[in-house]
Design a protein around this motif. Structure first.
Motif, short mmCIF file in Angstrom:
data_model
loop_
_atom_site.label_atom_id
_atom_site.label_comp_id
_atom_site.label_asym_id
_atom_site.label_seq_id
_atom_site.Cartn_x
_atom_site.Cartn_y
_atom_site.Cartn_z
N GLY A 162 0.79 -1.22 0.00
CA GLY A 162 0.00 0.00 0.00
C GLY A 162 0.83 1.27 0.00
O GLY A 162 2.03 1.26 0.25
N LYS A 163 0.12 2.38 -0.23
CA LYS A 163 0.76 3.70 -0.30
C LYS A 163 0.12 4.63 0.72
O LYS A 163 -0.87 4.30 1.35
N ILE A 164 0.70 5.82 0.86
CA ILE A 164 0.20 6.82 1.81
C ILE A 164 -0.66 7.82 1.05
O ILE A 164 -0.25 8.35 0.00
N LEU A 165 -1.86 8.09 1.58
CA LEU A 165 -2.77 9.03 0.94
C LEU A 165 -3.30 10.03 1.96
O LEU A 165 -3.37 9.74 3.15
N ILE A 166 -3.69 11.20 1.46
CA ILE A 166 -4.35 12.21 2.29
C ILE A 166 -5.83 12.23 1.93
O ILE A 166 -6.19 12.37 0.75
N GLY A 167 -6.70 12.09 2.91
CA GLY A 167 -8.14 12.05 2.66
C GLY A 167 -8.74 13.44 2.59
O GLY A 167 -9.55 13.80 3.47
N ALA A 168 -8.37 14.19 1.59
CA ALA A 168 -8.86 15.56 1.47
C ALA A 168 -10.05 15.67 0.51
O ALA A 168 -10.77 16.66 0.52
N ALA A 169 -10.23 14.66 -0.36
CA ALA A 169 -11.31 14.71 -1.35
C ALA A 169 -12.60 14.14 -0.77
O ALA A 169 -12.62 13.55 0.30
N ASN A 170 -13.71 14.31 -1.52
CA ASN A 170 -14.95 13.70 -1.06
C ASN A 170 -14.94 12.21 -1.36
O ASN A 170 -14.17 11.74 -2.21
N PRO A 171 -15.79 11.44 -0.68
CA PRO A 171 -15.77 9.98 -0.83
C PRO A 171 -15.93 9.50 -2.27
O PRO A 171 -15.33 8.49 -2.65
N ASP A 172 -16.72 10.21 -3.08
CA ASP A 172 -16.91 9.76 -4.46
C ASP A 172 -15.58 9.74 -5.22
O ASP A 172 -15.31 8.83 -6.00
N LEU A 173 -14.75 10.74 -4.98
CA LEU A 173 -13.45 10.82 -5.66
C LEU A 173 -12.45 9.87 -5.03
O LEU A 173 -11.63 9.25 -5.71
N MET A 174 -12.53 9.71 -3.71
CA MET A 174 -11.57 8.86 -3.00
C MET A 174 -11.69 7.40 -3.44
O MET A 174 -10.70 6.66 -3.45
N GLU A 175 -12.91 7.01 -3.83
CA GLU A 175 -13.09 5.63 -4.27
C GLU A 175 -12.22 5.29 -5.47
O GLU A 175 -11.89 4.14 -5.71
N ASN A 176 -11.83 6.30 -6.22
CA ASN A 176 -11.06 6.07 -7.44
C ASN A 176 -9.55 5.91 -7.19
O ASN A 176 -8.85 5.43 -8.09
N TYR A 177 -9.08 6.34 -6.02
CA TYR A 177 -7.63 6.21 -5.82
C TYR A 177 -7.23 5.46 -4.55
O TYR A 177 -6.06 5.17 -4.34
N ILE A 178 -8.16 5.11 -3.68
CA ILE A 178 -7.83 4.27 -2.53
C ILE A 178 -7.77 2.82 -2.99
O ILE A 178 -8.71 2.33 -3.63
N GLU A 179 -6.65 2.16 -2.69
CA GLU A 179 -6.50 0.76 -3.06
C GLU A 179 -6.28 -0.08 -1.80
O GLU A 179 -6.08 0.44 -0.70
N LYS A 180 -6.27 -1.39 -2.00
CA LYS A 180 -6.12 -2.32 -0.89
C LYS A 180 -4.82 -2.06 -0.13
O LYS A 180 -3.77 -1.85 -0.72
N ASN A 181 -4.92 -2.05 1.20
CA ASN A 181 -3.77 -1.90 2.13
C ASN A 181 -3.17 -0.49 2.16
O ASN A 181 -2.13 -0.28 2.78
#
Length: 545
Positions: A162-181
């Motif tokens: 997995g990678k490190i992400l910042i949860g700054a976007a809304n959930p609809d957009l986050m679904e496109n770049y959050i991956e497993k782990n």
């Protein structure tokens, strides 16, 4: 180290060199708060062995080089750290200890080193969002770096993917770049937390200590998603989280420049000059890490402190003498070419033996002589003066030997005969050992030469030695830097010497020196037994003429 002083004689030591070193170290230990230790710069000959055994005195330890070693420098005792600790923890340790480099060890062995520069490079050059997974970062490191608590999940374990992400976007957009782990850093956002869990994120980092709902906790537990709470706000947490990376990922493991405690400073200077590190790890003889050597510490080196006895010429001194701090010189030879860093106590008297001078110093300082020390000093005088037969012998030498013999409870004639017979016993020695057992180097008028001597009470033994020594001298002269070599076969009973010589122009030098035209590679000289007073001065005069 500041209080340790070595008392040492010349290379290829004779009885005077060894016994004077032992006796003078004993004297200094009784009048000073420093620690004086007798050493030797070469192998002990049979005569000296006999003397030491008779008076039950241990042979001084051999020291073949007194150059400054790393063990003489102030080595920083910096404890080794584990390779799994975080960059942040290593950085804090550097700040707390004011060290710019830390050693990384395991079971006492050096694994690598981590420096301020390595940490700065890690912070400035990391653009890899999957760095925690690549470096197999322990979750304990993340908790420690973020000063966080594990709300859901096990503190043990590692970031495997997995990678490190910042949860700054809304959930609809986050679904496109959050991956497993993936690891999501976010605030108090229920929708973001829920989205991350649904997308099988491996960990959610909730910033500013925001509360996490029971629903999210339950869902996270069911989906094996860890939740960490940190008091830091999102920007700081995002900056810090990379610092949880274990140092093994950034430490230097290959081509590390290390030194051993026994390495000489003169040998390592070139390496230190070329490599601009501030600190270098030091290992012991078993390869275990024992400290760090800094460039600055090389400025304040503790040179070995030395007292020279029975010589004052560089060519006869132990190797590395130019790097040592000479404290005193006690001698009875001609003034040589040694230079000192500062003024020293230099006592040089025209006597037959250095031991006579040391005996005088015992008397002057009011220090009592015990039986062993008296026996050593007496033996040295008898050896150097050939039992008063040498022209170098003075009335002071004879009087000193007689007084010392009384203290040591020995008969001079009997003791001297046993000494000389032990010393002239050549049965167990090679030709090379015989030639070099009492050998000294000299230089005059640009000519380098060496002169050895063996004394014996058996003329037949000396005669049998000649055909062995001459061929050896021929080969030794060709393979060494000496221009010529000389060797004295001295008959104590008949007070005569056969002088052997090899080398370019050696025949002419001998003829000019002694007024005798050699027929072969030797001359026989009556009433000549002293190398110091009767042979070397004549040879030097001939070379300068």
């Amino acid at each position: 180290m500041d209080k340790q002083v070595y008392v040492i004689g010349h290379k290829n030591p004779d009885t005077d060199s060894i016994c004077s070193a032992i006796a003078y170290a004993n004297l200094k230990n009784q009048i000073s708060d420093k620690c004086y230790e007798a050493k030797r710069a070469g192998q002990v000959n049979n005569e000296t062995k006999y003397v030491l055994e008779k008076f039950e005195v241990e042979t001084p330890e051999l020291i073949d080089d007194v150059g400054t070693q790393i063990r003489d420098v102030a080595i920083k005792k910096i404890d080794g750290i584990e390779s799994g600790i975080s960059l942040k923890k290593a950085w804090n340790m550097m700040k707390d200890t004011s060290n710019s480099t830390l050693p990384v060890t395991s079971d006492g062995k050096l694994e690598g080193i981590i420096s301020v520069n390595d940490i700065a490079t890690a912070n400035m050059d990391i653009y890899e969002t999957g760095i925690l997974a690549l470096s197999k970062t322990p979750y304990r490191n993340i908790l420690d770096t973020l000063e966080g608590t594990m709300v859901v999940g096990d503190e043990e374990g590692y970031v495997e993917d997995g990678k490190i992400l910042i949860g700054a976007a809304n959930p609809d957009l986050m679904e496109n770049y959050i991956e497993k782990n993936d690891i999501l850093i976010t605030g108090n956002r229920f929708e973001s937390h829920l989205c991350a869990i649904e997308m099988n994120a491996g960990c959610i980092v909730v910033c500013m200590g925001a509360p996490v709902s029971k629903t999210i906790k339950k869902l996270a537990m069911q989906n094996n998603c860890r939740i960490i709470s940190t008091p830091y706000e999102t920007y700081v947490a995002a900056r810090l989280i990379n610092q949880s990376t274990p140092i093994r990922y950034f430490m230097r493991k290959e081509n590390i420049v290390t030194f051993e405690e026994d390495d000489y400073i003169s040998d390592m200077k070139e390496t230190v000059t070329k490599i601009r590190y501030r600190d270098f790890p030091v290992l012991d003889t078993n390869g275990n890490y024992c400290g760090m050597l800094s460039r600055r510490s090389l400025i304040n080196m503790n040179r070995k402190k030395i007292i020279l006895v029975d010589h004052n010429e560089k060519s006869q001194a132990v190797d590395g003498i130019e790097e040592a701090e000479i404290m005193e010189i006690i001698d009875h030879h001609r003034i040589g070419n040694l230079e000192t860093l500062a003024p020293v106590y230099f006592r040089n008297q025209p006597l037959g033996c250095t031991a006579t001078i040391i005996y005088q110093m015992y008397l002057e300082l009011g220090v009592e002589l015990d039986k062993k020390i008296a026996g050593l000093l007496c033996s040295a005088i008898l050896s150097d003066t050939l039992m008063f037969r040498s022209p170098t012998c003075t009335d002071l030498d004879k009087a000193a030997a007689e007084k010392l013999a009384q203290i040591a409870e020995v008969n001079i004639e009997e003791h001297a005969e046993k000494m000389f017979r032990a010393g002239s016993s050549l049965q167990d020695k090679s030709t090379e050992e015989i030639f070099y057992q009492d050998y000294k180097k000299f230089a005059s008028n640009g000519i380098k030469f060496g002169a050895g001597q063996i004394t014996s009470m058996d003329g037949e033994e000396l005669a049998a030695l000649k055909p062995k020594i001459l061929p050896f001298m021929e080969n030794a002269c060709k393979s060494s830097s000496a221009d010529m070599l000389f060797f004295m076969l001295t008959d104590v009973i008949h007070e005569s010497t056969e002088l052997l010589f090899v080398g370019e122009d050696a025949r002419n030098i001998v003829e000019r020196a002694f007024g005798v035209k050699p027929e072969e590679s030797s001359i026989v000289m009556k009433n000549i037994v002293s190398r110091k007073k009767q042979v070397i001065p004549q040879l030097i005069n001939a070379m300068q003429g």
